[in-house]
Write a protein that holds these residues in place. Structure first.
Motif, PDB file in Angstrom:
ATOM      1  N   VAL A 198       0.861  -1.187   0.000  1.00  0.00           N
ATOM      2  CA  VAL A 198       0.000   0.000   0.000  1.00  0.00           C
ATOM      3  C   VAL A 198       0.898   1.238   0.000  1.00  0.00           C
ATOM      4  N   PRO A 199       0.726   2.127  -0.996  1.00  0.00           N
ATOM      5  CA  PRO A 199       1.575   3.319  -1.064  1.00  0.00           C
ATOM      6  C   PRO A 199       1.148   4.383  -0.041  1.00  0.00           C
ATOM      7  N   PHE A 200       2.137   5.014   0.567  1.00  0.00           N
ATOM      8  CA  PHE A 200       1.927   6.131   1.488  1.00  0.00           C
ATOM      9  C   PHE A 200       2.938   7.213   1.139  1.00  0.00           C
ATOM     10  N   PHE A 201       2.493   8.458   1.143  1.00  0.00           N
ATOM     11  CA  PHE A 201       3.413   9.565   0.932  1.00  0.00           C
ATOM     12  C   PHE A 201       3.860  10.106   2.285  1.00  0.00           C
ATOM     13  N   VAL A 202       5.146  10.407   2.387  1.00  0.00           N
ATOM     14  CA  VAL A 202       5.726  10.936   3.612  1.00  0.00           C
ATOM     15  C   VAL A 202       5.564  12.453   3.601  1.00  0.00           C
ATOM     16  N   VAL A 203       5.028  12.985   4.712  1.00  0.00           N
ATOM     17  CA  VAL A 203       4.841  14.427   4.857  1.00  0.00           C
ATOM     18  C   VAL A 203       6.064  15.034   5.543  1.00  0.00           C
ATOM     19  N   THR A 204       6.486  14.431   6.658  1.00  0.00           N
ATOM     20  CA  THR A 204       7.681  14.886   7.369  1.00  0.00           C
ATOM     21  C   THR A 204       8.459  13.678   7.869  1.00  0.00           C
ATOM     22  N   ILE A 205       9.752  13.911   8.099  1.00  0.00           N
ATOM     23  CA  ILE A 205      10.613  12.873   8.661  1.00  0.00           C
ATOM     24  C   ILE A 205      11.639  13.548   9.559  1.00  0.00           C
ATOM     25  N   ASP A 206      11.814  12.995  10.748  1.00  0.00           N
ATOM     26  CA  ASP A 206      12.781  13.521  11.710  1.00  0.00           C
ATOM     27  C   ASP A 206      13.565  12.358  12.295  1.00  0.00           C
ATOM     28  N   THR A 207      14.850  12.584  12.556  1.00  0.00           N
ATOM     29  CA  THR A 207      15.669  11.552  13.170  1.00  0.00           C
ATOM     30  C   THR A 207      15.287  11.426  14.641  1.00  0.00           C
ATOM     31  N   LYS A 208      15.027  10.203  15.079  1.00  0.00           N
ATOM     32  CA  LYS A 208      14.694   9.948  16.485  1.00  0.00           C
ATOM     33  C   LYS A 208      15.923   9.501  17.246  1.00  0.00           C
ATOM     34  N   GLY A 209      16.741   8.731  16.632  1.00  0.00           N
ATOM     35  CA  GLY A 209      17.945   8.198  17.247  1.00  0.00           C
ATOM     36  C   GLY A 209      18.651   7.342  16.228  1.00  0.00           C
ATOM     37  N   HIS A 210      19.562   6.516  16.709  1.00  0.00           N
ATOM     38  CA  HIS A 210      20.315   5.649  15.803  1.00  0.00           C
ATOM     39  C   HIS A 210      19.361   4.718  15.057  1.00  0.00           C
ATOM     40  N   ASN A 211      19.311   4.860  13.733  1.00  0.00           N
ATOM     41  CA  ASN A 211      18.511   4.015  12.845  1.00  0.00           C
ATOM     42  C   ASN A 211      17.008   4.081  13.116  1.00  0.00           C
ATOM     43  N   GLN A 212      16.533   5.207  13.650  1.00  0.00           N
ATOM     44  CA  GLN A 212      15.098   5.378  13.866  1.00  0.00           C
ATOM     45  C   GLN A 212      14.664   6.759  13.392  1.00  0.00           C
ATOM     46  N   TYR A 213      13.485   6.796  12.787  1.00  0.00           N
ATOM     47  CA  TYR A 213      12.942   8.044  12.263  1.00  0.00           C
ATOM     48  C   TYR A 213      11.492   8.194  12.697  1.00  0.00           C
ATOM     49  N   ILE A 214      11.114   9.426  13.015  1.00  0.00           N
ATOM     50  CA  ILE A 214       9.717   9.752  13.286  1.00  0.00           C
ATOM     51  C   ILE A 214       9.137  10.228  11.961  1.00  0.00           C
ATOM     52  N   VAL A 215       8.095   9.537  11.493  1.00  0.00           N
ATOM     53  CA  VAL A 215       7.563   9.780  10.164  1.00  0.00           C
ATOM     54  C   VAL A 215       6.088  10.170  10.247  1.00  0.00           C
ATOM     55  N   THR A 216       5.741  11.236   9.536  1.00  0.00           N
ATOM     56  CA  THR A 216       4.340  11.617   9.376  1.00  0.00           C
ATOM     57  C   THR A 216       3.921  11.168   7.984  1.00  0.00           C
ATOM     58  N   LEU A 217       2.874  10.347   7.941  1.00  0.00           N
ATOM     59  CA  LEU A 217       2.373   9.830   6.671  1.00  0.00           C
ATOM     60  C   LEU A 217       1.099  10.567   6.280  1.00  0.00           C
ATOM     61  N   GLU A 218       0.978  10.841   4.999  1.00  0.00           N
ATOM     62  CA  GLU A 218      -0.227  11.485   4.499  1.00  0.00           C
ATOM     63  C   GLU A 218      -1.427  10.587   4.787  1.00  0.00           C
ATOM     64  N   LEU A 219      -2.505  11.161   5.239  1.00  0.00           N
ATOM     65  CA  LEU A 219      -3.781  10.488   5.526  1.00  0.00           C
ATOM     66  C   LEU A 219      -3.756   9.603   6.772  1.00  0.00           C
ATOM     67  N   VAL A 220      -2.688   9.672   7.555  1.00  0.00           N
ATOM     68  CA  VAL A 220      -2.652   8.994   8.853  1.00  0.00           C
ATOM     69  C   VAL A 220      -2.603  10.111   9.890  1.00  0.00           C
ATOM     70  N   ASP A 221      -3.774  10.410  10.480  1.00  0.00           N
ATOM     71  CA  ASP A 221      -3.905  11.611  11.296  1.00  0.00           C
ATOM     72  C   ASP A 221      -4.151  11.365  12.783  1.00  0.00           C
ATOM     73  N   THR A 222      -4.373  10.115  13.170  1.00  0.00           N
ATOM     74  CA  THR A 222      -4.679   9.844  14.575  1.00  0.00           C
ATOM     75  C   THR A 222      -3.805   8.707  15.094  1.00  0.00           C
ATOM     76  N   ILE A 223      -3.723   8.635  16.416  1.00  0.00           N
ATOM     77  CA  ILE A 223      -2.952   7.550  17.033  1.00  0.00           C
ATOM     78  C   ILE A 223      -3.599   6.204  16.729  1.00  0.00           C
ATOM     79  N   GLU A 224      -4.915   6.177  16.596  1.00  0.00           N
ATOM     80  CA  GLU A 224      -5.611   4.926  16.284  1.00  0.00           C
ATOM     81  C   GLU A 224      -5.221   4.416  14.891  1.00  0.00           C
ATOM     82  N   GLU A 225      -5.186   5.329  13.925  1.00  0.00           N
ATOM     83  CA  GLU A 225      -4.776   4.944  12.567  1.00  0.00           C
ATOM     84  C   GLU A 225      -3.321   4.494  12.552  1.00  0.00           C
ATOM     85  N   ALA A 226      -2.465   5.216  13.259  1.00  0.00           N
ATOM     86  CA  ALA A 226      -1.045   4.866  13.307  1.00  0.00           C
ATOM     87  C   ALA A 226      -0.832   3.525  14.002  1.00  0.00           C
ATOM     88  N   SER A 227      -1.622   3.234  15.020  1.00  0.00           N
ATOM     89  CA  SER A 227      -1.478   1.976  15.777  1.00  0.00           C
ATOM     90  C   SER A 227      -1.692   0.756  14.897  1.00  0.00           C
TER      91      SER A 227
END
Length: 171
Positions: A48-77
């Motif tokens: 399933v394709p998702f477009f990345v809105v933002t990306i931030d480094t969280k730590g070693h080999n980890q990124y915090i990613v905001t995906l288009e159309l994923v707007d709630t913690i329930e959807e992200a879960s």
């Protein structure tokens, strides 16, 4: 999109905050990916394709990613534990890429505009320096992740956001 056309980039490990962000664990430097193209998440055996809105480094080999159309913690879960894949021809430079691949790319600074082509890459005390031909003069630019906005070899350019005064140091 077929699985044969993709490479495994990482896994979504958890949510981040309450606004739908996820944490992606990966060995790939996602900050240099061209996000005009989607990432793919394997959901119920499908890509399933998702477009990345933002990306931030969280730590070693980890990124915090905001995906288009994923707007709630329930959807992200619902994405936790799922694999993230990239189209194999997508431009992502992992730590193992050859610096020589940069040679010939045009360097563009977000503030100063086009600087010129990279004529070679030099290693100085374990640091990479881009040697750029700026109107017949060689200028040196440190190859630093913090400066990289976008690397697009297929469009023949490297977009940087250089600190004020860095170019003038070469004079």
């Amino acid at each position: 999109m077929n699985f044969q056309d993709c490479v495994l980039a990482g896994t979504i490990t958890k949510t981040h905050g309450v606004d739908g962000k996820v944490v992606v664990a990966t060995e790939i430097n996602l900050e240099t990916k061209d996000f005009r193209e989607p990432i793919f998440i394997k959901i119920d055996g499908l890509l399933v394709p998702f477009f990345v809105v933002t990306i931030d480094t969280k730590g070693h080999n980890q990124y915090i990613v905001t995906l288009e159309l994923v707007d709630t913690i329930e959807e992200a879960s619902t994405l936790i534990g799922l694999d993230v894949l990239l189209y194999e021809d997508d431009v992502v430079f992992a730590d193992s890429f050859e610096m020589s691949q940069l040679q010939g790319l045009n360097v563009i600074d977000q503030q100063k505009g086009e600087l010129g082509p990279i004529i070679r890459v030099e290693e100085v005390f374990a640091n990479s320096l881009l040697v750029v031909d700026k109107e017949g003069e060689e200028i040196l630019i440190p190859f630093n992740d913090d400066f990289i906005v976008e690397i697009l070899p297929e469009e023949n350019y490297l977009l940087l956001d250089l600190p004020d005064g860095l170019i003038e140091l070469n004079q």
